[in-house]
Structure formats: structure tokens, C-alpha cells
Design an enzyme around this catalytic site. Structure first.
Site, PDB file in Angstrom:
ATOM      1  N   SER A 256       0.883  -0.933   0.099  1.00 19.04           N
ATOM      2  CA  SER A 256       0.331  -0.614   0.000  1.00 19.04           C
ATOM      3  C   SER A 256       0.672   1.143   0.178  1.00 19.04           C
ATOM      4  O   SER A 256       1.879   0.860   0.060  1.00 19.04           O
ATOM      5  CB  SER A 256      -0.869   0.069   1.561  1.00 19.04           C
ATOM      6  OG  SER A 256      -0.305   0.805   2.209  1.00 19.04           O
ATOM      7  N   LYS A 257       0.903   2.528  -0.523  1.00 19.10           N
ATOM      8  CA  LYS A 257       0.887   3.640   0.151  1.00 19.10           C
ATOM      9  C   LYS A 257       2.115   3.748   1.081  1.00 19.10           C
ATOM     10  O   LYS A 257       3.143   4.707   1.106  1.00 19.10           O
ATOM     11  CB  LYS A 257       0.019   5.065  -0.193  1.00 19.10           C
ATOM     12  CG  LYS A 257       0.132   5.710  -1.176  1.00 19.10           C
ATOM     13  CD  LYS A 257       0.275   6.608  -1.792  1.00 19.10           C
ATOM     14  CE  LYS A 257      -0.599   6.920  -3.210  1.00 19.10           C
ATOM     15  NZ  LYS A 257       0.511   6.342  -4.068  1.00 19.10           N
ATOM     16  N   ARG A 258       1.582   3.155   1.767  1.00 11.12           N
ATOM     17  CA  ARG A 258       2.648   2.782   3.187  1.00 11.12           C
ATOM     18  C   ARG A 258       3.949   2.374   2.886  1.00 11.12           C
ATOM     19  O   ARG A 258       5.193   2.842   3.315  1.00 11.12           O
ATOM     20  CB  ARG A 258       2.654   2.668   4.364  1.00 11.12           C
ATOM     21  CG  ARG A 258       1.418   3.040   5.263  1.00 11.12           C
ATOM     22  CD  ARG A 258       0.921   2.134   6.371  1.00 11.12           C
ATOM     23  NE  ARG A 258       0.724   0.947   5.822  1.00 11.12           N
ATOM     24  CZ  ARG A 258       0.936  -0.680   5.855  1.00 11.12           C
ATOM     25  NH1 ARG A 258       2.854  -0.698   7.220  1.00 11.12           N
ATOM     26  NH2 ARG A 258       0.758  -1.337   5.884  1.00 11.12           N
ATOM     27  N   HIS A 259       4.363   1.335   1.819  1.00  7.85           N
ATOM     28  CA  HIS A 259       5.544   1.188   1.351  1.00  7.85           C
ATOM     29  C   HIS A 259       6.211   1.703   0.088  1.00  7.85           C
ATOM     30  O   HIS A 259       7.377   1.634  -0.433  1.00  7.85           O
ATOM     31  CB  HIS A 259       5.135   0.221   0.148  1.00  7.85           C
ATOM     32  CG  HIS A 259       4.528  -0.926   1.979  1.00  7.85           C
ATOM     33  ND1 HIS A 259       3.312  -1.246   2.333  1.00  7.85           N
ATOM     34  CD2 HIS A 259       5.396  -2.238   3.160  1.00  7.85           C
ATOM     35  CE1 HIS A 259       3.183  -1.937   2.946  1.00  7.85           C
ATOM     36  NE2 HIS A 259       4.059  -2.453   3.469  1.00  7.85           N
ATOM     37  N   GLY A 260       5.654   3.167  -0.135  1.00  4.10           N
ATOM     38  CA  GLY A 260       6.227   4.247  -1.181  1.00  4.10           C
ATOM     39  C   GLY A 260       5.126   4.236  -2.339  1.00  4.10           C
ATOM     40  O   GLY A 260       3.679   3.930  -1.665  1.00  4.10           O
TER      41      GLY A 260
END
Ligand code: GLU
Length: 493
Positions: A256-260
Site C-alpha cells: 500500500s501507499k505506506r510502502h512508497g
């Protein structure tokens, strides 16, 4: 080779094309190509609140950048169109009416409140079946018709045959998956607002478009038994399903976005090469032989097979993507590197390339020394910049100057280097001759080799990390090299 293989990628334009969707698209494309089949792009835009035309355009652009050409779909047309679900509403309605007429679907007049109450009661009794209790299933047809005509709101539900039994799917990735007959409920195929549900619209389309293999994320595995019910009601052959695993981030959680960056265009804009990106994503859950990592697009399009898709979730590793990108850059021939990386990057960086003065051999030599130092395209401009500077414009990196030049004895190094280099004339100004001229200096000056070459490097390039000195100086040219030493001499002690 042509075959009856027909596959589709059916993104919902509720956002950009993400890594997971791109991988699904790649697998469908590669499977079609490897089997001489047809790759269809369909826009699943039935969710009017979240679908936008802008997202559709972003997806088409991303697909083009990825090089995943579709044989049927938006902009290219085809015999099974239209290829956007909002343009196919009549087909869903006709299919639903047919099922209704054949008694394979029925109208349900239960209000949302009633359904919520049923659910609450089922929960309270700890009933293992929490689906629809089929209250409206046996309303006589003429009564149902009369209520519909009187304007009473209704949904349409599929009538799961009494004796249907378990639904068994022979998934190309997961193998046999059994869904208990008891869990099949008479689910809604048309909402009371007259719109079809995903499970219905998708199957009507997949059936009408003659889809033979449904390759998609395994978040849809749980929808599959319902979809099988729709195929059976429609009397259409059930395609082969291949549900591909999720993509996880390094922490083992769903990507997800949290991973970049997660959207394809972010990677394009960051400078990743489409070929490298496609190669990397293809390997997230598929392998050629378990060891080959560089698999050019044409090999993928020839060798891709469902058998080699892994059941296990794949982990997205940005470092491996970077490695792949550098690998693709490194494998470029000189001409490709110059035209696709070096020149555009220099231009983007605003470097004056003095192009007319240099012949192809000059550019090839530059490519040879810059390419191995280019991990991302944008690196190329920085690595090559000193070559395009002049003695007047060259930027000297302060740290490099302090470390390499502004030191006792470095003035003598530059004096000796200048003398040795000046002895070479224009015609013999080659990397080999330059290296040979500098070679004896450390011994003659009784200094460490590293110190001598570091000083010359900083003088010529302004930094300590430039490509091989001889080649770089050949490219800079004799006159400017000597002028650079003169300028640097003022900084040396
Ligand atoms: N529009 C659906 C999605 O984006 C397609 C699912 C499918 O392939 O059936 O998830």
C-alpha cells in the site's frame, strides 16, 4: 499462431493503475501473446461514484507506457464492444430479463430494514448461514409481476438451484477449491436502482466476450462461486480461473501507499524503464525457470505460462527493482544508451552538449564510461556533466577540493601532471597515452598512487567519483584538460 485464447484485463477506473493491477495486466497480456490469443482491455466503470474518465485516461496511458498493447478495447475497438461497462447496461438488463423469464432469477421485495433484521436474527441464533433467507423466492410469478408493475422497489436475485451441491473450481494457480453449497445464497444481480452488481456484470461481459481464462487477483477468489452460478444460469461455459497471489511489502503486509510509490506513473516519472519495470513485476509470482531474472519482454511474451505462477504471495522489493533497472541500462548498446538515456537526461539537466563537435565514436566512448555508473537515467547527466563543462565553467565540489587538492604537495603533483600531459600532442591525446603519461608520477614524486590520481581527478572533473580518468580526459580534450589543471593549481597547496 492464433488460438481461441481470449483474456481480459478489467480495471475499475476508481484510481490510478497500481503495481498489483499492472502485474495482472502483464500476466493477461503475456498469456495472450504466448498462446497467440487475444488480449482485451475492458473498463469496469459501473461504480459511478468512484469511476472517472480521468482515471480511465491515466490507466490507458499507463498501459501504453508499460507496452501492453491490447487487441480489443478502448480506442482500438473490436467485435465484442463496447468495452466500457457503462455502455453495456442494455446487455445486463437483457440478460437479467432472460433469467427472470426463465425462472433463474426472481425479484426480491425485501426492504433493507427487513434484510438487516433477518441478518441480526441469524446472528443471534448463531446460524452458520448468514445469507438471504429466500423469503421472496417462491412468490408466484404473476404476483411478483404485478408488484413490480405497481412500482414496488425490488432487487433481482439469482435462484441458486436447490440441488446445486458444492461449487468446485479447478483454479490454474490454487488447484481445486471447494465452496460449500450451504454458503451459496441467492445473491443480488440487479440493485433496486437498476444497476447490475459486479458479479453479474462481469460474468455477462466475460461470457459475451468469449473470455476463456480469467486471470486476476486472488481477492476475487471468494467471488468466483457466485460468478459460476451466473455462468450456469446464463448457460455459458465457465472459463478457466487463475487467481494470482497478493503482492506484499517488505513488512509482510499488503502493498500500500505506506510502502512508497504504488502507481505505475510514479515509477515512470521516477525514471524507471518500462522494460525493466515489466520484467520486475512479471517476476512477482511467476518464474521462467526459477533462476533467470532478466527476461526481456519478447521472451515473456513467448514463454509465459499459468503453470509457473506461484501460489505464495510475492514481496515487492524496491531494491530488486532498482537492480533490474540498472541491469537493463547496463545491457543497452552505446547508440541506445546515448539516444534514450544520455542525451535526453543531459537536455533535461540543461547541460549544453555542444553536440555538433562530437562524432559518434566520441559519444560511444562517453556511453561506455557513463553507462556502468548509471543506475537511474537521471544519474547519467551528473556523471557526464564534467565532460561537458569547460575549464571556466567546471563546478568544483568543495569537499573533493579539500580532500584531494588543498593539501600539501598537491601543487607539485599538478605541476608534474601538467608537464607530462603537455608532452602529448593533440593527435596522441588518447586514454591509453594519458594513462601512460600519468603512470610514472607517484614513483617520481614518492607519493601514494591514490593521492596523485585523486588530485588529477579533482582538477579535471571537480569531484572524486568521476569515471575512469584516461577516457574522461580524452573526451574533454587536450587543451581544456591543461586549462583545468591551471585553474585547479590555484586551489592546490
Ligand atoms: N473491475 C474488477 C477489479 O478491478 C475486475 C475484477 C475481475 O477481473 O473480475 O477488481
Amino acid at each position: 499462431m492464433s488460438s481461441n485464447v481470449r483474456v481480459r484485463f478489467a480495471p475499475s477506473p476508481t484510481g490510478k493503475l497500481h503495481i498489483g493491477g499492472a502485474r495482472t495486466a502483464i500476466y493477461n497480456w503475456a498469456f495472450a501473446r504466448a498462446n497467440g490469443g487475444t488480449f482485451i482491455l475492458r473498463i469496469d466503470d459501473t461504480d459511478p461514484t468512484r469511476s472517472t474518465e480521468e482515471n480511465t485516461q491515466v490507466i490507458l496511458r499507463a498501459m501504453r507506457w508499460l507496452g501492453l498493447d491490447w487487441d480489443e478495447g478502448p480506442e482500438v475497438g473490436g467485435d465484442f464492444g463496447p468495452y466500457a461497462q457503462t455502455e453495456r447496461m442494455d446487455l445486463y438488463r437483457e440478460a437479467a430479463e432472460r433469467l427472470l423469464a426463465e425462472g433463474k432469477a426472481y425479484p426480491c421485495f425485501c426492504t433493507p430494514e427487513q434484510l438487516a433484521q433477518d441478518r441480526a436474527e441469524a446472528q443471534a441464533r448463531k446460524d452458520p448461514f448468514q445469507g438471504y433467507n429466500r423469503r421472496c423466492r417462491n412468490i408466484p410469478a404473476d404476483e411478483a409481476r404485478a408488484r413490480m408493475e405497481a412500482g414496488e422497489p425490488y432487487t433481482l436475485r439469482i435462484k441458486v438451484p436447490e440441488d446445486r451441491g458444492d461449487v468446485v473450481i479447478d483454479d490454474a494457480v490454487h488447484g481445486k477449491v471447494v465452496f460449500d453449497a450451504k454458503e451459496l445464497d441467492d445473491f443480488v444481480i440487479f440493485r433496486s436502482d437498476g444497476t447490475p452488481t459486479y458479479n453479474f456484470a462481469t460474468v455477462v461481459d466475460d461470457a459475451a466476450m468469449g473470455i476463456t481464462h480469467v486471470i486476476r487477483g486472488d481477492d476475487h477468489l471468494s467471488n468466483t462461486p457466485r460468478q459460476v452460478m451466473v455462468y450456469e444460469a446464463l448457460g455459458s461455459p465457465v472459463p478457466t480461473f487463475a487467481h494470482i497471489s497478493m503482492i506484499l511489502g517488505a513488512d509482510g503486509k499488503k502493498l500500500s501507499k505506506r510502502h512508497g510509490a504504488t502507481s505505475v506513473e510514479e515509477y515512470r516519472d521516477a525514471g524507471y524503464l518500462s522494460d525493466a519495470f515489466v520484467n520486475y513485476l512479471a517476476l512477482l509470482g511467476w518464474s521462467l525457470d526459477g533462476e533467470t531474472t532478466v527476461i526481456p519482454r519478447d521472451v515473456l511474451a513467448r514463454e509465459f505460462s499459468l503453470e509457473r505462477i506461484s501460489k505464495n504471495p510475492a514481496t515487492f522489493d524496491p531494491k530488486k527493482l532498482d537492480w533490474m533497472n540498472a541491469e537493463y541500462i547496463n545491457r543497452m548498446d552505446d547508440e541506445t544508451f546515448v539516444s534514450q538515456i544520455l542525451r535526453p537526461q543531459l537536455e533535461a539537466a540543461g547541460v549544453d552538449v555542444k553536440g555538433a563537435e562530437h562524432d559518434a565514436a566520441w559519444w560511444d566512448l562517453l556511453a561506455e564510461i557513463v553507462r556502468p555508473r548509471t543506475k537511474m537515467p537521471a544519474d547519467a547527466a551528473g556523471v557526464a556533466a564534467p565532460v561537458f563543462a569547460t575549464a571556466e565553467t567546471l563546478a568544483y565540489d568543495e569537499k573533493s577540493v579539500n580532500k584531494g587538492l588543498a593539501k600539501e604537495g598537491m601543487g607539485a603533483v599538478l605541476d608534474a601532471a601538467r608537464k607530462a600531459l603537455a608532452a602529448l600532442d593533440e593527435a596522441s591525446w588518447t586514454a591509453e597515452a594519458i594513462d601512460a603519461a600519468l603512470e610514472p608520477l607517484p614513483e617520481a614524486l614518492d607519493l601514494k598512487k591514490r593521492l596523485v590520481f585523486q588530485a588529477v581527478r579533482v582538477a579535471e572533473c571537480g569531484n572524486m567519483v568521476s569515471p575512469p580518468l584516461g577516457e574522461t580526459m580524452q573526451l574533454i580534450g587536450r587543451e581544456d584538460c591543461l586549462a583545468r589543471i591551471d585553474r585547479a593549481r590555484t586551489m592546490a597547496l
